[in-house]
Write an enzyme that holds these catalytic residues in place. Sequence first.
Site, PDB file in Angstrom:
ATOM      1  N   GLU A 209      -6.534 -47.463 -30.701  1.00 44.19           N
ATOM      2  CA  GLU A 209      -6.837 -48.380 -29.596  1.00 44.19           C
ATOM      3  C   GLU A 209      -6.493 -49.810 -29.988  1.00 44.19           C
ATOM      4  OE1 GLU A 209     -10.832 -47.525 -28.295  1.00 44.19           O
ATOM      5  OE2 GLU A 209     -10.373 -45.418 -27.928  1.00 44.19           O
ATOM      6  N   GLU A 311      -7.826 -38.245 -28.087  1.00 42.65           N
ATOM      7  CA  GLU A 311      -9.255 -38.556 -28.199  1.00 42.65           C
ATOM      8  C   GLU A 311      -9.874 -38.660 -26.819  1.00 42.65           C
ATOM      9  OE1 GLU A 311     -10.484 -41.544 -31.133  1.00 42.65           O
ATOM     10  OE2 GLU A 311     -11.927 -42.293 -29.658  1.00 42.65           O
TER      11      GLU A 311
END
Length: 481
Positions: A209, A311
Amino acid sequence: MSLTTLLTTSLLVSATLADQTFTINPSTNWGKWQGWGTSLAWWAKAFGTRTDLSQIFFSTNLITYNGQSVPGLGLNIVRYNAGACSTNTYGGTHMAVSPSIQPSRQIDGYWLDWGSTDPASSSWNWNVDSNQRTAMLNAKANGANRFLLFSNSPMWWMCLNKNPSGSADGSENIQSWNLQDHATYLATVAKHAQTSWGITFESVEAFNEPSANWWKANGSQEGCNFKVATQSAVIGYLRTALNNQGLSGMQIAASDENSYDVAKATWAGLTSTAKSQVNQIHVHGYQQGGGDRVGVYNYAQSGGKTLWNSEYGENDATGKSLVSNLILDFRWLHPTAWVYWQVIDGGGWGLIDGNNDAVTVGAVSQKYYALAQFTRHIREGMTIIDGGGDSVVAAYDSSKKKLVIVAVNWSTTGQYFNFDLSRFTSGVTNGATVLRWSTQLGTSGERYGSYASDTKISGTKFWSWFGSNVIQTFEVSGLSF
């Protein structure tokens, strides 16, 4: 008229008047399924030596847990985290620790200081993080066959503020002179895993991220912001570092962005060279019901890249959110693998409730059994096909001539679903048995109930009654097209 005749007639009428009919289309091809997985950090730091938990997550056996028989999920993908923390002091410098980070979320890294790149030197310690490594090896012993290496943050000493949780304001936190070092670190871990642990990582991911601005010095976990231009540079360094380690065949994944929309923007912003060096586009599913899944898929298709949802997680223990978002992924994102974040965690996040700091585990959630409806049946090597509607997922195993259908009823009332198999050219046999499994989404109810004889093919269709918020899986054998 006999009671049997009345019941049979009633079922036929119900099927004829079914609320929904789904036509399975075997001629579609949304990719060969590569598997299901989980990230190891943080739960594996706490429970990595528990062989029963490894069997529950990575085998398909029935495992006794807390006095109950639990069907193993059969996950085959392991996402291993190369940590960023260490407690040493070097050159008068030591790691800065976020006041909010939990011990279970501090993952020890192997490269302790910048004194030497030689992995045999005192700058490296290969004995740390033993529980996460043990969890990975146990997973392999229980059937896992795909391994990913990823980083939440560069080693603390590569960070501008020496804090692997992030910068003060969430901006980029890696020192410009350490971009190559970060790549070297990951490539060295990958090489050591291959030669010393018997693990060959399928791909290496240098970011987690990276466009997020919430990776801050007072954060609750490891994290680091990387500008898109910096990501391009690191990808190039990583390719070189892997090649230098003799790992030219090891793939690079990018960029594990938090949402579908950010993943699109990041991919568009990478240099053409960086894109050519990336083999797999990895995206996280935290945008849940929103975002441009189709756009991410189109980028992957046009670039010839493998696409994974690497994820996903949320705190809805009922399984409703998981099923809804997973079906959206199958329907519109078309990944060929899907990875849950924390299989053990508290607050509804885990598939099994647990506290990674207190090292305690509790109940298996309804969400666990909801996921089992997918993972135990849609297996590696199957082709994902069109299930005929937004509440249906279908997969076909050409070697076994087996069709798998997973469907959910979101209606507030029960209803019959018809499944039309007319597009299969052979094997649709009148009276043939369809195997069925069922789970009630919510806080309680049926958990992966198995039914071996109550569902039959009639003509080219079969049908089943779905209660409200019930997910069911069906297996039909002997089909060809």
